[in-house]
Scaffold this active site. Structure first.
Site, PDB file in Angstrom:
ATOM      1  N   GLU A 174       0.918  -1.694  -0.027  1.00  0.00           N
ATOM      2  CA  GLU A 174      -0.527   0.191  -0.270  1.00  0.00           C
ATOM      3  C   GLU A 174       0.797   1.014   0.066  1.00  0.00           C
ATOM      4  O   GLU A 174       2.086   1.397   1.189  1.00  0.00           O
ATOM      5  CB  GLU A 174      -0.824   0.020   1.182  1.00  0.00           C
ATOM      6  CG  GLU A 174      -1.498   1.469   1.195  1.00  0.00           C
ATOM      7  CD  GLU A 174      -2.619   1.488   2.343  1.00  0.00           C
ATOM      8  OE1 GLU A 174      -3.379   0.960   3.154  1.00  0.00           O
ATOM      9  OE2 GLU A 174      -1.970   2.439   3.220  1.00  0.00           O
ATOM     10  N   THR A 227      -3.918   4.965  -1.283  1.00  0.00           N
ATOM     11  CA  THR A 227      -5.110   5.261  -0.921  1.00  0.00           C
ATOM     12  C   THR A 227      -5.843   6.000  -1.135  1.00  0.00           C
ATOM     13  O   THR A 227      -5.638   6.829  -2.262  1.00  0.00           O
ATOM     14  CB  THR A 227      -4.759   5.778   0.826  1.00  0.00           C
ATOM     15  OG1 THR A 227      -3.681   6.980   0.373  1.00  0.00           O
ATOM     16  CG2 THR A 227      -3.936   4.580   2.025  1.00  0.00           C
ATOM     17  N   ALA A 273     -11.364  10.572   2.591  1.00  0.00           N
ATOM     18  CA  ALA A 273     -12.636  10.594   2.867  1.00  0.00           C
ATOM     19  C   ALA A 273     -13.441  11.335   1.854  1.00  0.00           C
ATOM     20  O   ALA A 273     -12.686  12.362   1.666  1.00  0.00           O
ATOM     21  CB  ALA A 273     -13.006  10.462   4.063  1.00  0.00           C
ATOM     22  N   HIS A 326      -8.358   2.417  -3.658  1.00  0.00           N
ATOM     23  CA  HIS A 326      -9.148   2.483  -2.604  1.00  0.00           C
ATOM     24  C   HIS A 326     -10.108   3.549  -3.297  1.00  0.00           C
ATOM     25  O   HIS A 326      -9.958   4.632  -3.365  1.00  0.00           O
ATOM     26  CB  HIS A 326      -8.439   3.060  -0.922  1.00  0.00           C
ATOM     27  CG  HIS A 326      -6.928   1.671  -0.275  1.00  0.00           C
ATOM     28  ND1 HIS A 326      -6.803   2.214   0.390  1.00  0.00           N
ATOM     29  CD2 HIS A 326      -6.604   1.514  -1.146  1.00  0.00           C
ATOM     30  CE1 HIS A 326      -5.680   0.991   1.272  1.00  0.00           C
ATOM     31  NE2 HIS A 326      -5.357   0.784  -0.217  1.00  0.00           N
ATOM     32  N   ARG A 371     -15.614   2.292   3.598  1.00  0.00           N
ATOM     33  CA  ARG A 371     -16.715   3.180   4.648  1.00  0.00           C
ATOM     34  C   ARG A 371     -15.887   4.848   4.513  1.00  0.00           C
ATOM     35  O   ARG A 371     -16.903   5.542   3.473  1.00  0.00           O
ATOM     36  CB  ARG A 371     -17.220   2.753   5.289  1.00  0.00           C
ATOM     37  CG  ARG A 371     -18.234   3.639   5.799  1.00  0.00           C
ATOM     38  CD  ARG A 371     -18.732   3.438   7.474  1.00  0.00           C
ATOM     39  NE  ARG A 371     -17.823   3.931   8.712  1.00  0.00           N
ATOM     40  CZ  ARG A 371     -18.017   3.627   9.694  1.00  0.00           C
ATOM     41  NH1 ARG A 371     -18.961   3.435  10.756  1.00  0.00           N
ATOM     42  NH2 ARG A 371     -16.533   4.435  10.552  1.00  0.00           N
ATOM     43  N   ASP A 407     -14.501   7.507   6.957  1.00  0.00           N
ATOM     44  CA  ASP A 407     -14.535   8.171   8.767  1.00  0.00           C
ATOM     45  C   ASP A 407     -15.134   9.413   8.250  1.00  0.00           C
ATOM     46  O   ASP A 407     -14.936  10.439   7.347  1.00  0.00           O
ATOM     47  CB  ASP A 407     -13.078   7.971   9.531  1.00  0.00           C
ATOM     48  CG  ASP A 407     -13.110   6.702   9.622  1.00  0.00           C
ATOM     49  OD1 ASP A 407     -14.022   5.950   9.866  1.00  0.00           O
ATOM     50  OD2 ASP A 407     -11.677   5.789   9.690  1.00  0.00           O
ATOM     51  N   ALA A 461     -19.481  -0.038   3.647  1.00  0.00           N
ATOM     52  CA  ALA A 461     -18.505  -0.363   2.924  1.00  0.00           C
ATOM     53  C   ALA A 461     -19.370  -1.265   1.753  1.00  0.00           C
ATOM     54  O   ALA A 461     -19.196  -1.348   0.890  1.00  0.00           O
ATOM     55  CB  ALA A 461     -17.578  -0.894   3.218  1.00  0.00           C
ATOM     56  N   HIS A 517     -13.138  -3.332  15.020  1.00  0.00           N
ATOM     57  CA  HIS A 517     -12.810  -1.525  14.526  1.00  0.00           C
ATOM     58  C   HIS A 517     -13.628  -1.414  15.604  1.00  0.00           C
ATOM     59  O   HIS A 517     -14.076  -1.664  16.085  1.00  0.00           O
ATOM     60  CB  HIS A 517     -14.374  -2.377  13.010  1.00  0.00           C
ATOM     61  CG  HIS A 517     -14.358  -0.192  12.765  1.00  0.00           C
ATOM     62  ND1 HIS A 517     -14.896   0.678  12.870  1.00  0.00           N
ATOM     63  CD2 HIS A 517     -13.904   0.407  12.052  1.00  0.00           C
ATOM     64  CE1 HIS A 517     -15.156   1.935  12.496  1.00  0.00           C
ATOM     65  NE2 HIS A 517     -13.836   1.417  11.938  1.00  0.00           N
ATOM     66  N   LYS A 521     -20.336  -7.259   3.683  1.00  0.00           N
ATOM     67  CA  LYS A 521     -19.183  -7.053   2.462  1.00  0.00           C
ATOM     68  C   LYS A 521     -19.166  -8.302   0.987  1.00  0.00           C
ATOM     69  O   LYS A 521     -19.313  -8.380   0.687  1.00  0.00           O
ATOM     70  CB  LYS A 521     -18.020  -6.134   2.757  1.00  0.00           C
ATOM     71  CG  LYS A 521     -18.463  -4.587   3.660  1.00  0.00           C
ATOM     72  CD  LYS A 521     -16.943  -4.567   4.056  1.00  0.00           C
ATOM     73  CE  LYS A 521     -15.702  -4.966   5.509  1.00  0.00           C
ATOM     74  NZ  LYS A 521     -15.905  -4.070   5.518  1.00  0.00           N
TER      75      LYS A 521
END
Ligand code: FAD
Length: 279
Positions: free
Chosen positions: A8, A39, A42, A68, A98, A100, A116, A143, A159
Site C-alpha cells: 500500500e 489510499t 474520505a 482504495h 466506508r 470516516d 462499505a 473495528h 461485504k
C-alpha cells in the site's frame, strides 16, 4: 515457502515527494507483487491524486493498481461517477471502504452511502469487468466502532455477501491476533481470503501515531524495544525484525498473502520480506 505479496502507498502530500514515491513504486514493482494499492481521502478529496499514482503503476510498471475508495458522505450517484473516473483511467480493481466522517461530524447527509457493503454493491454494478477484483477491509482486533459483540464480523459478512472477493486487514502486531480472527470469521460464515496487513514500525512516534489512527492496543514488547533502542538505526532494526518475525509466523500458519503498508518507501518493506524469506 512463497506467498503472494502486495503493498500500500498513498498519494504524495506535496509535489516534491512525488519522485521518491515513483522510485519506491518502481522498486516495489520489481518484487512482482500481486497488486499495489493506493489510499483515498474520505469525501473524495484526492481523487485526482489517487488516479495519478494508480495511472503511474498501471502505465509504468507490471503491477496491478488497486484503488482504495471511500463512500461515507457521498451519494450513490457521486460514487458511481467517481468509480467511472477510475475506470476511464484503466483502473479496474478496488478496495471498497466506508471511510470516516470528518472529526466533529456525526450525521450523514440524506442519501449518503453509509457502509462499505453498500459501496461493494455499487462497484459490482458499475465495474463488472471480468477478472477485476473488489477487496474490503477486515479488523483482526475489531473495528473501533464494532464493540464487544464484534459487529465488524457482521459487516465483513455483509461485504462478502455484496460481492467482495477478498479482504485486507488493518495492521496488527501479533500473528496470533490474525489466527484468532480467522477462527471468528469461519464461525461467522466468512469464506473469502483474508490477507494480513503488516507495517514495520521504526520509531515510538510512528507507533503512537498508528495506534491513534487505528485504535489498536499498544504492543508492549515492541514499544519497549523501540524506546530502549540507542538510536534511529537501532529502532529501524527493531521495527524490521519485528515485522519480519510476524510475517514469517503468518506465512508458516498458512496466510494466503502478505500485504505491507509501505509508507511510500521501499527499503524497509523489502528488508522485511527478505528476512522473512519471501524475496
Ligand atoms: P464498514 O465495513 O462499513 O464497517 C464499519 C463498522 O460499522 C463495522 O466494523 C461495524 O461496526 C459497523 N457495521 C457496518 N456494517 C454493518 C452491518 N451490516 N452490521 C453490523 N454492523 C455494521 N480510510 C480512508 O479514508 N482511506 C483509505 O484509503 C483507507 N484505506 C484502508 C485500508 C485498509 C486495509 C483498512 C483496514 C482501512 C482503511 N481505511 C481507509 C480506514 C477505513 O475507512 C475505516 O477503518 C472506517 O472506519 C471503516 O471502514 P470499513 O470499510 O471497514 O467500514
Amino acid at each position: 515457502m512463497s506467498v503472494p505479496i502486495s503493498f500500500e502507498v498513498y498519494p504524495p502530500r506535496e509535489p516534491e515527494a512525488a519522485p521518491a514515491l515513483y522510485e519506491a513504486i518502481d522498486r516495489l514493482a520489481d518484487l512482482s507483487p500481486n497488486f499495489i494499492s493506493v489510499t483515498f481521502g474520505a469525501g473524495g478529496s484526492d481523487t485526482s491524486g489517487s488516479i495519478e499514482v494508480l495511472s503511474y503503476i498501471r502505465n509504468q510498471t507490471q503491477a496491478v493498481p488497486l484503488a482504495h475508495l471511500t463512500c461515507v458522505g457521498t451519494t450513490e450517484a457521486e460514487a458511481r461517477s467517481t468509480i467511472q473516473q477510475f475506470l476511464d483511467a484503466g483502473i479496474l480493481d478496488f478496495l471498497a471502504l466506508r471511510g470516516d466522517l470528518p472529526e466533529g461530524q456525526t450525521r450523514l447527509a440524506p442519501g449518503s452511502l453509509s457502509s462499505a457493503s453498500e459501496l461493494v454493491g455499487v462497484i459490482r454494478d458499475v465495474a463488472s469487468v471480468p477478472g477485476a477484483k473488489i477487496a474490503v477491509a477486515a479488523f483482526p482486533n475489531g473495528h473501533p466502532e464494532s464493540g464487544a459483540e464484534r459487529a465488524d464480523l457482521l459487516a465483513l459478512k455483509a461485504k462478502q455477501d455484496a460481492g467482495a472477493d477478498f479482504a485486507i486487514t488493518q495492521l496488527f502486531f501479533h500473528a496470533e491476533d490474525y489466527f484468532r480472527f480467522l477462527d471468528l470469521t469461519e464461525q461467522a460464515g466468512i469464506t473469502i481470503p483474508i490477507i494480513p496487513g503488516i507495517m514495520p514500525i521504526s520509531s515510538t512516534k510512528r507507533l503512537s501515531r498508528v495506534l491513534e489512527l487505528t485504535g489498536e492496543r499498544e504492543p508492549v514488547e515492541l514499544a519497549s524495544a523501540l524506546s530502549l533502542a540507542a538510536d534511529s538505526a537501532a529502532r529501524l532494526e527493531v521495527g524490521i525484525n519485528w515485522a519480519a518475525m510476524v510475517v514469517s509466523e503468518l506465512v508458516a500458519g498458512g496466510a494466503p498473502g502478505i500485504h505491507l503498508y509501505a509508507f511510500n518507501e521501499y527499503k524497509n518493506v523489502t528488508e522485511v520480506l527478505r528476512r522473512a524469506g519471501l524475496v
